[in-house]
Design a protein around this motif. Structure first.
Motif, PDB file in Angstrom:
ATOM      1  N   GLU A 155      47.259  46.203 -12.243  1.00  0.00           N
ATOM      2  CA  GLU A 155      46.179  45.594 -12.057  1.00  0.00           C
ATOM      3  C   GLU A 155      45.124  45.465 -13.127  1.00  0.00           C
ATOM      4  O   GLU A 155      44.343  44.775 -13.650  1.00  0.00           O
ATOM      5  CB  GLU A 155      45.425  46.056 -10.483  1.00  0.00           C
ATOM      6  CG  GLU A 155      44.361  45.406 -10.089  1.00  0.00           C
ATOM      7  CD  GLU A 155      44.415  43.762 -10.105  1.00  0.00           C
ATOM      8  OE1 GLU A 155      43.475  43.113 -10.386  1.00  0.00           O
ATOM      9  OE2 GLU A 155      45.628  43.315  -9.775  1.00  0.00           O
ATOM     10  N   GLY A 156      45.109  46.880 -13.542  1.00  0.00           N
ATOM     11  CA  GLY A 156      44.195  47.223 -14.875  1.00  0.00           C
ATOM     12  C   GLY A 156      44.409  46.499 -15.960  1.00  0.00           C
ATOM     13  O   GLY A 156      43.469  45.779 -16.809  1.00  0.00           O
ATOM     14  N   ILE A 157      45.863  46.007 -16.396  1.00  0.00           N
ATOM     15  CA  ILE A 157      46.147  45.367 -17.309  1.00  0.00           C
ATOM     16  C   ILE A 157      45.768  43.691 -17.170  1.00  0.00           C
ATOM     17  O   ILE A 157      45.157  43.180 -17.838  1.00  0.00           O
ATOM     18  CB  ILE A 157      47.659  45.389 -17.802  1.00  0.00           C
ATOM     19  CG1 ILE A 157      48.086  46.736 -17.822  1.00  0.00           C
ATOM     20  CG2 ILE A 157      48.111  44.356 -18.657  1.00  0.00           C
ATOM     21  CD1 ILE A 157      49.752  46.913 -17.876  1.00  0.00           C
ATOM     22  N   ARG A 158      46.123  43.281 -15.886  1.00  0.00           N
ATOM     23  CA  ARG A 158      45.604  42.112 -15.418  1.00  0.00           C
ATOM     24  C   ARG A 158      43.963  41.755 -15.564  1.00  0.00           C
ATOM     25  O   ARG A 158      43.642  40.717 -16.247  1.00  0.00           O
ATOM     26  CB  ARG A 158      46.068  41.709 -14.103  1.00  0.00           C
ATOM     27  CG  ARG A 158      47.496  41.661 -13.804  1.00  0.00           C
ATOM     28  CD  ARG A 158      47.789  41.176 -12.357  1.00  0.00           C
ATOM     29  NE  ARG A 158      49.184  41.013 -12.096  1.00  0.00           N
ATOM     30  CZ  ARG A 158      49.997  42.040 -11.384  1.00  0.00           C
ATOM     31  NH1 ARG A 158      49.164  42.943 -10.996  1.00  0.00           N
ATOM     32  NH2 ARG A 158      51.261  42.225 -11.243  1.00  0.00           N
ATOM     33  N   VAL A 159      43.172  42.649 -15.240  1.00  0.00           N
ATOM     34  CA  VAL A 159      41.859  42.433 -15.103  1.00  0.00           C
ATOM     35  C   VAL A 159      41.413  42.519 -16.759  1.00  0.00           C
ATOM     36  O   VAL A 159      40.470  41.533 -16.980  1.00  0.00           O
ATOM     37  CB  VAL A 159      41.115  43.536 -14.385  1.00  0.00           C
ATOM     38  CG1 VAL A 159      39.743  43.882 -14.739  1.00  0.00           C
ATOM     39  CG2 VAL A 159      41.540  43.711 -13.024  1.00  0.00           C
ATOM     40  N   ALA A 160      41.904  43.449 -17.508  1.00  0.00           N
ATOM     41  CA  ALA A 160      41.593  43.420 -18.809  1.00  0.00           C
ATOM     42  C   ALA A 160      41.759  41.838 -19.625  1.00  0.00           C
ATOM     43  O   ALA A 160      41.092  41.582 -20.365  1.00  0.00           O
ATOM     44  CB  ALA A 160      42.206  44.639 -19.581  1.00  0.00           C
ATOM     45  N   LEU A 161      43.080  41.345 -19.373  1.00  0.00           N
ATOM     46  CA  LEU A 161      43.565  40.315 -19.999  1.00  0.00           C
ATOM     47  C   LEU A 161      42.627  39.367 -19.587  1.00  0.00           C
ATOM     48  O   LEU A 161      42.369  38.319 -20.402  1.00  0.00           O
ATOM     49  CB  LEU A 161      45.168  40.132 -19.770  1.00  0.00           C
ATOM     50  CG  LEU A 161      45.817  41.036 -20.380  1.00  0.00           C
ATOM     51  CD1 LEU A 161      47.370  40.819 -20.017  1.00  0.00           C
ATOM     52  CD2 LEU A 161      45.847  41.164 -22.059  1.00  0.00           C
ATOM     53  N   ILE A 162      42.441  38.949 -18.370  1.00  0.00           N
ATOM     54  CA  ILE A 162      41.668  37.820 -18.036  1.00  0.00           C
ATOM     55  C   ILE A 162      40.172  37.958 -18.557  1.00  0.00           C
ATOM     56  O   ILE A 162      39.701  36.800 -18.963  1.00  0.00           O
ATOM     57  CB  ILE A 162      41.488  37.884 -16.311  1.00  0.00           C
ATOM     58  CG1 ILE A 162      42.869  37.629 -15.843  1.00  0.00           C
ATOM     59  CG2 ILE A 162      40.456  37.104 -15.979  1.00  0.00           C
ATOM     60  CD1 ILE A 162      42.792  37.796 -14.291  1.00  0.00           C
ATOM     61  N   ALA A 163      39.507  39.263 -18.657  1.00  0.00           N
ATOM     62  CA  ALA A 163      38.046  39.329 -19.047  1.00  0.00           C
ATOM     63  C   ALA A 163      38.192  39.037 -20.496  1.00  0.00           C
ATOM     64  O   ALA A 163      37.431  38.278 -21.151  1.00  0.00           O
ATOM     65  CB  ALA A 163      37.884  40.852 -18.871  1.00  0.00           C
ATOM     66  N   LEU A 164      39.151  39.634 -21.193  1.00  0.00           N
ATOM     67  CA  LEU A 164      39.284  39.081 -22.761  1.00  0.00           C
ATOM     68  C   LEU A 164      39.578  37.771 -23.004  1.00  0.00           C
ATOM     69  O   LEU A 164      38.782  37.064 -23.941  1.00  0.00           O
ATOM     70  CB  LEU A 164      40.439  40.011 -23.394  1.00  0.00           C
ATOM     71  CG  LEU A 164      40.096  41.408 -23.516  1.00  0.00           C
ATOM     72  CD1 LEU A 164      41.409  42.155 -23.924  1.00  0.00           C
ATOM     73  CD2 LEU A 164      38.972  41.949 -24.383  1.00  0.00           C
ATOM     74  N   SER A 165      40.299  36.995 -22.097  1.00  0.00           N
ATOM     75  CA  SER A 165      40.477  35.738 -22.294  1.00  0.00           C
ATOM     76  C   SER A 165      39.051  34.924 -22.182  1.00  0.00           C
ATOM     77  O   SER A 165      38.968  33.760 -22.659  1.00  0.00           O
ATOM     78  CB  SER A 165      41.583  35.102 -21.282  1.00  0.00           C
ATOM     79  OG  SER A 165      42.746  35.728 -21.645  1.00  0.00           O
ATOM     80  N   GLU A 166      38.332  35.376 -21.319  1.00  0.00           N
ATOM     81  CA  GLU A 166      37.033  34.713 -20.774  1.00  0.00           C
ATOM     82  C   GLU A 166      35.930  34.824 -21.877  1.00  0.00           C
ATOM     83  O   GLU A 166      34.948  34.524 -21.662  1.00  0.00           O
ATOM     84  CB  GLU A 166      36.793  34.946 -19.476  1.00  0.00           C
ATOM     85  CG  GLU A 166      37.623  34.464 -18.230  1.00  0.00           C
ATOM     86  CD  GLU A 166      37.199  34.811 -17.050  1.00  0.00           C
ATOM     87  OE1 GLU A 166      36.374  35.677 -16.909  1.00  0.00           O
ATOM     88  OE2 GLU A 166      37.884  34.328 -15.900  1.00  0.00           O
ATOM     89  N   ASN A 167      36.072  36.015 -22.639  1.00  0.00           N
ATOM     90  CA  ASN A 167      34.961  36.510 -23.550  1.00  0.00           C
ATOM     91  C   ASN A 167      34.980  35.319 -24.842  1.00  0.00           C
ATOM     92  O   ASN A 167      35.985  35.671 -25.484  1.00  0.00           O
ATOM     93  CB  ASN A 167      35.428  37.939 -23.990  1.00  0.00           C
ATOM     94  CG  ASN A 167      34.196  38.660 -24.768  1.00  0.00           C
ATOM     95  OD1 ASN A 167      33.322  37.703 -25.373  1.00  0.00           O
ATOM     96  ND2 ASN A 167      34.145  39.805 -24.932  1.00  0.00           N
ATOM     97  N   PRO A 168      33.912  34.809 -24.884  1.00  0.00           N
ATOM     98  CA  PRO A 168      34.012  34.038 -26.077  1.00  0.00           C
ATOM     99  C   PRO A 168      33.797  34.541 -27.535  1.00  0.00           C
ATOM    100  O   PRO A 168      33.952  34.012 -28.572  1.00  0.00           O
ATOM    101  CB  PRO A 168      32.624  33.000 -25.846  1.00  0.00           C
ATOM    102  CG  PRO A 168      31.802  33.876 -25.196  1.00  0.00           C
ATOM    103  CD  PRO A 168      32.684  34.718 -24.160  1.00  0.00           C
ATOM    104  N   LEU A 169      33.616  35.890 -27.652  1.00  0.00           N
ATOM    105  CA  LEU A 169      33.472  36.677 -28.924  1.00  0.00           C
ATOM    106  C   LEU A 169      34.906  37.277 -29.180  1.00  0.00           C
ATOM    107  O   LEU A 169      34.906  37.611 -30.278  1.00  0.00           O
ATOM    108  CB  LEU A 169      32.455  37.806 -28.601  1.00  0.00           C
ATOM    109  CG  LEU A 169      30.982  37.521 -28.373  1.00  0.00           C
ATOM    110  CD1 LEU A 169      30.037  38.492 -28.336  1.00  0.00           C
ATOM    111  CD2 LEU A 169      30.327  36.419 -29.618  1.00  0.00           C
ATOM    112  N   ILE A 170      35.872  36.946 -28.499  1.00  0.00           N
ATOM    113  CA  ILE A 170      37.143  37.379 -28.658  1.00  0.00           C
ATOM    114  C   ILE A 170      38.202  36.273 -29.193  1.00  0.00           C
ATOM    115  O   ILE A 170      37.960  35.247 -28.214  1.00  0.00           O
ATOM    116  CB  ILE A 170      37.871  38.107 -27.561  1.00  0.00           C
ATOM    117  CG1 ILE A 170      36.975  39.481 -27.138  1.00  0.00           C
ATOM    118  CG2 ILE A 170      39.310  38.604 -27.764  1.00  0.00           C
ATOM    119  CD1 ILE A 170      37.337  40.460 -28.134  1.00  0.00           C
ATOM    120  N   HIS A 171      38.617  36.260 -30.249  1.00  0.00           N
ATOM    121  CA  HIS A 171      39.470  35.055 -30.655  1.00  0.00           C
ATOM    122  C   HIS A 171      40.954  35.225 -30.615  1.00  0.00           C
ATOM    123  O   HIS A 171      41.729  34.335 -30.446  1.00  0.00           O
ATOM    124  CB  HIS A 171      39.070  34.827 -32.188  1.00  0.00           C
ATOM    125  CG  HIS A 171      37.700  34.720 -32.500  1.00  0.00           C
ATOM    126  ND1 HIS A 171      36.757  35.528 -32.939  1.00  0.00           N
ATOM    127  CD2 HIS A 171      36.689  33.499 -32.114  1.00  0.00           C
ATOM    128  CE1 HIS A 171      35.500  34.965 -33.095  1.00  0.00           C
ATOM    129  NE2 HIS A 171      35.471  33.829 -32.591  1.00  0.00           N
TER     130      HIS A 171
END
Length: 288
Positions: free
Chosen positions: A84-100
């Motif tokens: 669950e921790g991995i899932r939450v992190a990947l979703i958050a990073l995918s939604e972060n516009p500053l992460i390419h």
């Protein structure tokens, strides 16, 4: 002796081009940014992540490491991250516009499936081609980031002007991150491709038909001279840890006496892989 397919010169060329483009993007803002998610305390993985972070810094790319390993000093060993921790992190990073760009570093905790978790990475940020969507687009010839290691094999062959059209190519290994995408890229280059694996009967009989042989099996010294046709081009993708802390490939160095060309381990595919991954980050950060 065979030609040495060193990747160092090609990697340096790619890094220089990437740094120039990263500087242009940073001047226009924002700086290209890579996020690496780690979920286990694997030492080889930790070494690679540190190396990637240093390479990113030299190229002018920001690199954020999201370490999901819980800190439990009273518990022996280092526990792995939760799914669950991995899932939450990947979703958050995918939604972060500053992460390419996003990389989910392997190995993963027991019970975790790379394909399932990588499916949470936004395909436009999937710079290591792990999302099944990226792999599907690769197979159908649509634009996508190829897994960096697989792309490095083809880049190395192209750098040394190894023709693929109509040639017999054999890939040893069928993983989703190297073997299968390498086979697809070789097919795209008009090679006739055979994929071998642990159930292949008489492996040497198949590999010895190859004009271009790519080995990504994860077994040190698996391919010896008797497995290779005279004059064949051999690309060794193996990175197996040795007792003295070094690296050994999947190909016995004695193959150099038979092959027409052989990539070294280390110094062959590895440097190109890292350079291409950073090139992918810059491409992901570039305006459409």
């Amino acid at each position: 002796m065979s030609l040495v397919l060193s990747g160092r010169e090609l990697a340096a060329q790619i890094r220089a081009e990437t740094a120039e483009r990263a500087a242009e993007l940073t001047a226009a803002g924002p700086q290209p940014r890579l996020a690496v998610v780690t979920a286990t305390a694997d030492q080889a993985s930790a070494w690679y992540v540190r190396s990637l972070s240093r390479a990113a810094a030299k190229a002018g790319i920001a690199c954020d490491v999201t370490d999901l390993i819980p800190a439990e000093p009273d518990r022996p060993g280092s526990p792995d991250a939760t799914l669950e921790g991995i899932r939450v992190a990947l979703i958050a990073l995918s939604e972060n516009p500053l992460i390419h760009g996003i990389v989910l570093q392997t190995p993963l905790p027991g019970g975790a499936r790379l394909a399932e978790l990588a499916g949470l990475i936004e395909p436009a940020k999937d710079v290591d081609g792990a999302n099944p969507v990226s792999l599907g687009r690769l197979m159908t010839g649509l634009p996508a980031f190829a897994p960096a290691t697989a792309a490095a094999v083809l880049a190395l062959l192209d750098h040394y002007e190894v023709a693929l059209g109509g040639r017999r190519a054999v890939v040893v290994g069928r993983s989703a991150i190297v073997g299968k995408p390498v086979a697809q890229l070789l097919l795209a280059g008009d090679a006739t491709v055979t994929v071998c694996h642990s159930r292949t009967v008489d492996l040497a009989a198949v590999t010895s038909t190859a004009e271009v042989l790519v080995v990504a099996a994860g077994r040190a010294g698996l391919i010896g001279p008797s497995f290779v046709a005279g004059g064949a081009v051999v690309v060794d993708v193996g990175t197996n840890a040795t007792a003295d802390g070094g690296l050994a490939g999947d190909v016995d160095p004695a193959v150099a006496e038979v092959a027409g060309a052989l990539s070294p381990v280390p110094g062959g595919v590895g440097p190109v892989t890292t350079a291409l991954l950073l090139r992918h980050v810059v491409a992901a950060a570039s305006p459409p």
